[in-house]
Write a protein that holds these residues in place. Structure first.
Motif, PDB file in Angstrom:
ATOM      1  N   LEU A 183       0.593  -1.474  -0.173  1.00 50.24           N
ATOM      2  CA  LEU A 183      -0.339   0.163   0.182  1.00 50.24           C
ATOM      3  C   LEU A 183       0.699   1.265  -0.178  1.00 50.24           C
ATOM      4  O   LEU A 183       0.588   2.439  -1.002  1.00 50.24           O
ATOM      5  N   LEU A 184       1.668   0.959   0.991  1.00 47.59           N
ATOM      6  CA  LEU A 184       2.899   2.221   0.489  1.00 47.59           C
ATOM      7  C   LEU A 184       3.271   2.570  -0.536  1.00 47.59           C
ATOM      8  O   LEU A 184       3.271   3.942  -1.398  1.00 47.59           O
ATOM      9  N   GLY A 185       3.964   1.636  -1.591  1.00 45.22           N
ATOM     10  CA  GLY A 185       4.512   1.694  -2.616  1.00 45.22           C
ATOM     11  C   GLY A 185       3.281   2.187  -3.689  1.00 45.22           C
ATOM     12  O   GLY A 185       4.258   3.615  -4.245  1.00 45.22           O
ATOM     13  N   ILE A 186       2.149   1.815  -3.541  1.00 42.47           N
ATOM     14  CA  ILE A 186       1.016   2.409  -3.957  1.00 42.47           C
ATOM     15  C   ILE A 186       0.942   3.793  -3.523  1.00 42.47           C
ATOM     16  O   ILE A 186       1.180   4.470  -5.216  1.00 42.47           O
ATOM     17  N   ALA A 187       0.657   4.251  -2.847  1.00 42.33           N
ATOM     18  CA  ALA A 187       0.480   5.348  -2.544  1.00 42.33           C
ATOM     19  C   ALA A 187       2.050   6.449  -2.680  1.00 42.33           C
ATOM     20  O   ALA A 187       1.447   7.776  -3.797  1.00 42.33           O
ATOM     21  N   VAL A 188       3.042   5.959  -2.474  1.00 46.35           N
ATOM     22  CA  VAL A 188       4.593   6.694  -3.558  1.00 46.35           C
ATOM     23  C   VAL A 188       4.215   7.120  -4.798  1.00 46.35           C
ATOM     24  O   VAL A 188       4.254   8.292  -5.246  1.00 46.35           O
ATOM     25  N   ALA A 189       4.164   5.776  -5.108  1.00 44.86           N
ATOM     26  CA  ALA A 189       3.752   6.431  -6.621  1.00 44.86           C
ATOM     27  C   ALA A 189       2.596   6.938  -7.465  1.00 44.86           C
ATOM     28  O   ALA A 189       2.584   8.219  -8.273  1.00 44.86           O
ATOM     29  N   ARG A 190       1.726   6.866  -6.840  1.00 45.12           N
ATOM     30  CA  ARG A 190       0.649   7.935  -7.134  1.00 45.12           C
ATOM     31  C   ARG A 190       0.266   9.545  -6.525  1.00 45.12           C
ATOM     32  O   ARG A 190      -0.039   9.814  -7.210  1.00 45.12           O
ATOM     33  N   TYR A 191       0.818   9.711  -5.275  1.00 45.94           N
ATOM     34  CA  TYR A 191       0.550  10.887  -4.528  1.00 45.94           C
ATOM     35  C   TYR A 191       1.756  11.583  -5.093  1.00 45.94           C
ATOM     36  O   TYR A 191       1.757  12.590  -4.339  1.00 45.94           O
ATOM     37  N   VAL A 192       2.677  10.847  -4.812  1.00 44.26           N
ATOM     38  CA  VAL A 192       3.819  11.400  -3.836  1.00 44.26           C
ATOM     39  C   VAL A 192       4.901  12.053  -5.411  1.00 44.26           C
ATOM     40  O   VAL A 192       5.405  12.755  -5.599  1.00 44.26           O
ATOM     41  N   VAL A 193       5.459  10.930  -6.243  1.00 45.71           N
ATOM     42  CA  VAL A 193       5.965  11.176  -7.612  1.00 45.71           C
ATOM     43  C   VAL A 193       4.982  11.226  -8.725  1.00 45.71           C
ATOM     44  O   VAL A 193       5.706  11.534  -9.626  1.00 45.71           O
ATOM     45  N   ARG A 194       3.544  11.001  -8.365  1.00 47.48           N
ATOM     46  CA  ARG A 194       2.793  11.132  -8.872  1.00 47.48           C
ATOM     47  C   ARG A 194       3.068  10.028 -10.930  1.00 47.48           C
ATOM     48  O   ARG A 194       3.079  10.964 -11.906  1.00 47.48           O
ATOM     49  N   ALA A 195       3.511   9.092 -10.575  1.00 49.68           N
ATOM     50  CA  ALA A 195       4.102   8.242 -11.664  1.00 49.68           C
ATOM     51  C   ALA A 195       2.553   7.556 -13.066  1.00 49.68           C
ATOM     52  O   ALA A 195       1.404   7.980 -12.425  1.00 49.68           O
ATOM     53  N   GLY A 196       2.978   9.156 -14.002  1.00 51.53           N
ATOM     54  CA  GLY A 196       1.638   8.539 -14.738  1.00 51.53           C
ATOM     55  C   GLY A 196      -0.009   7.134 -14.597  1.00 51.53           C
ATOM     56  O   GLY A 196      -0.203   8.092 -15.006  1.00 51.53           O
ATOM     57  N   PRO A 197       0.907   6.438 -15.023  1.00 47.04           N
ATOM     58  CA  PRO A 197       0.164   5.134 -15.195  1.00 47.04           C
ATOM     59  C   PRO A 197      -0.159   4.846 -14.081  1.00 47.04           C
ATOM     60  O   PRO A 197      -1.873   4.621 -14.153  1.00 47.04           O
ATOM     61  N   ILE A 198       0.204   4.620 -12.571  1.00 50.33           N
ATOM     62  CA  ILE A 198      -0.317   4.656 -11.955  1.00 50.33           C
ATOM     63  C   ILE A 198      -1.727   6.152 -11.242  1.00 50.33           C
ATOM     64  O   ILE A 198      -2.970   5.093 -10.881  1.00 50.33           O
ATOM     65  N   ALA A 199      -0.813   6.782 -11.544  1.00 54.61           N
ATOM     66  CA  ALA A 199      -1.320   8.599 -11.236  1.00 54.61           C
ATOM     67  C   ALA A 199      -2.992   8.279 -11.335  1.00 54.61           C
ATOM     68  O   ALA A 199      -3.571   9.094 -11.241  1.00 54.61           O
ATOM     69  N   ASP A 200      -2.724   8.379 -13.354  1.00 60.16           N
ATOM     70  CA  ASP A 200      -3.733   8.538 -13.910  1.00 60.16           C
ATOM     71  C   ASP A 200      -4.953   7.543 -13.241  1.00 60.16           C
ATOM     72  O   ASP A 200      -6.008   7.689 -14.324  1.00 60.16           O
ATOM     73  N   LEU A 201      -4.513   6.245 -13.056  1.00 58.57           N
ATOM     74  CA  LEU A 201      -6.028   5.469 -12.988  1.00 58.57           C
ATOM     75  C   LEU A 201      -6.898   5.718 -11.828  1.00 58.57           C
ATOM     76  O   LEU A 201      -6.626   6.726 -11.205  1.00 58.57           O
ATOM     77  N   ASP A 202      -8.217   5.372 -12.920  1.00 63.23           N
ATOM     78  CA  ASP A 202      -9.205   5.628 -11.639  1.00 63.23           C
ATOM     79  C   ASP A 202      -9.168   4.972 -10.965  1.00 63.23           C
ATOM     80  O   ASP A 202      -8.621   3.951 -10.233  1.00 63.23           O
ATOM     81  N   ARG A 203      -9.477   5.806  -9.765  1.00 61.72           N
ATOM     82  CA  ARG A 203      -9.802   5.067  -8.166  1.00 61.72           C
ATOM     83  C   ARG A 203     -10.459   3.956  -8.504  1.00 61.72           C
ATOM     84  O   ARG A 203      -9.501   2.766  -7.667  1.00 61.72           O
ATOM     85  N   ALA A 204     -11.727   3.756  -8.849  1.00 65.73           N
ATOM     86  CA  ALA A 204     -12.125   2.856  -8.626  1.00 65.73           C
ATOM     87  C   ALA A 204     -11.386   1.430  -9.691  1.00 65.73           C
ATOM     88  O   ALA A 204     -11.428   0.243  -8.657  1.00 65.73           O
TER      89      ALA A 204
END
Length: 202
Positions: A160-181
């Motif tokens: 979960l921490l890895g997901i959060a870092v990718a999505r909310y901290v570094v905003r890695a495109g493929p993960i940050a751009d995914l719809d939440r659902a």
């Protein structure tokens, strides 16, 4: 010793308003610059106060950092509520609650400050470990059984921490751009497997 910020803004709307202004500025600075990059002088300037007021209300930089990382009291309650319901959907409920923490302004600032600081500061890394232990291991592991429960929750927490870092901290495109659902649907099976999958055999 850091130079005093000589601005004369003083107390803002009373002691309570001053404390709140300092805490808000500290969270913003720690989240943006990490523990080592955020100085009391810069935090004081952002809050419109003297550094002496920071020491008056919070003491040292370490004390202010700890105060800035305090998460809302309802977080463990929300984690506990995620345990109720269909056990086969525990992973889905847990990741949904977890993403909510990162998207809630009441907790997101503290989480960003913890993670960004932990990358460069042993003090912050220790604080992150303490938070994970208190919030995840203490609340969830007893429901999963003994030592294996602690290992399961630790693995789920790392994922979960890895997901959060990718999505909310570094905003890695493929993960940050995914719809939440969609993100929940993709990740929930892995979290579910960590928590309730078959016990490994030696």
């Amino acid at each position: 010793m850091e130079p005093e910020n000589r601005r004369t803004a003083g107390r803002r709307t009373g002691e309570s308003g001053t404390r709140d202004a300092i805490l808000a500025a500290a969270r913003e600075q720690f989240a943006g610059k990490g523990y080592d990059g955020a100085s009391l002088r810069v935090i004081a300037a952002a809050a419109g106060v003297d550094t002496g007021l920071i020491r008056h209300f919070y003491g040292s930089k370490d004390d202010l950092f700890d105060a800035a990382l305090e998460l809302p009291d309802e977080i463990p309650q929300r984690l506990t509520r995620a345990l109720t319901g269909d056990p086969d959907r525990l992973g889905e409920r847990l990741i949904d609650v977890y993403l909510g923490f990162w998207e809630d302004p009441a907790s997101a600032g503290a989480l960003l400050a913890i993670v960004r600081s932990a990358i460069a500061s042993d003090h912050a890394a220790d604080r992150l470990q303490a938070m994970l232990s208190a919030r995840f291991l203490a609340d969830l592991a007893p429901h999963l059984g003994g030592t294996i429960g602690q290992a399961r929750v630790a693995l789920a927490g790392a994922h979960l921490l890895g997901i959060a870092v990718a999505r909310y901290v570094v905003r890695a495109g493929p993960i940050a751009d995914l719809d939440r659902a969609e993100l929940i649907a993709l990740c929930a099976p892995a979290i579910q497997r960590y928590l309730t999958g078959p016990r490994p055999t030696s």
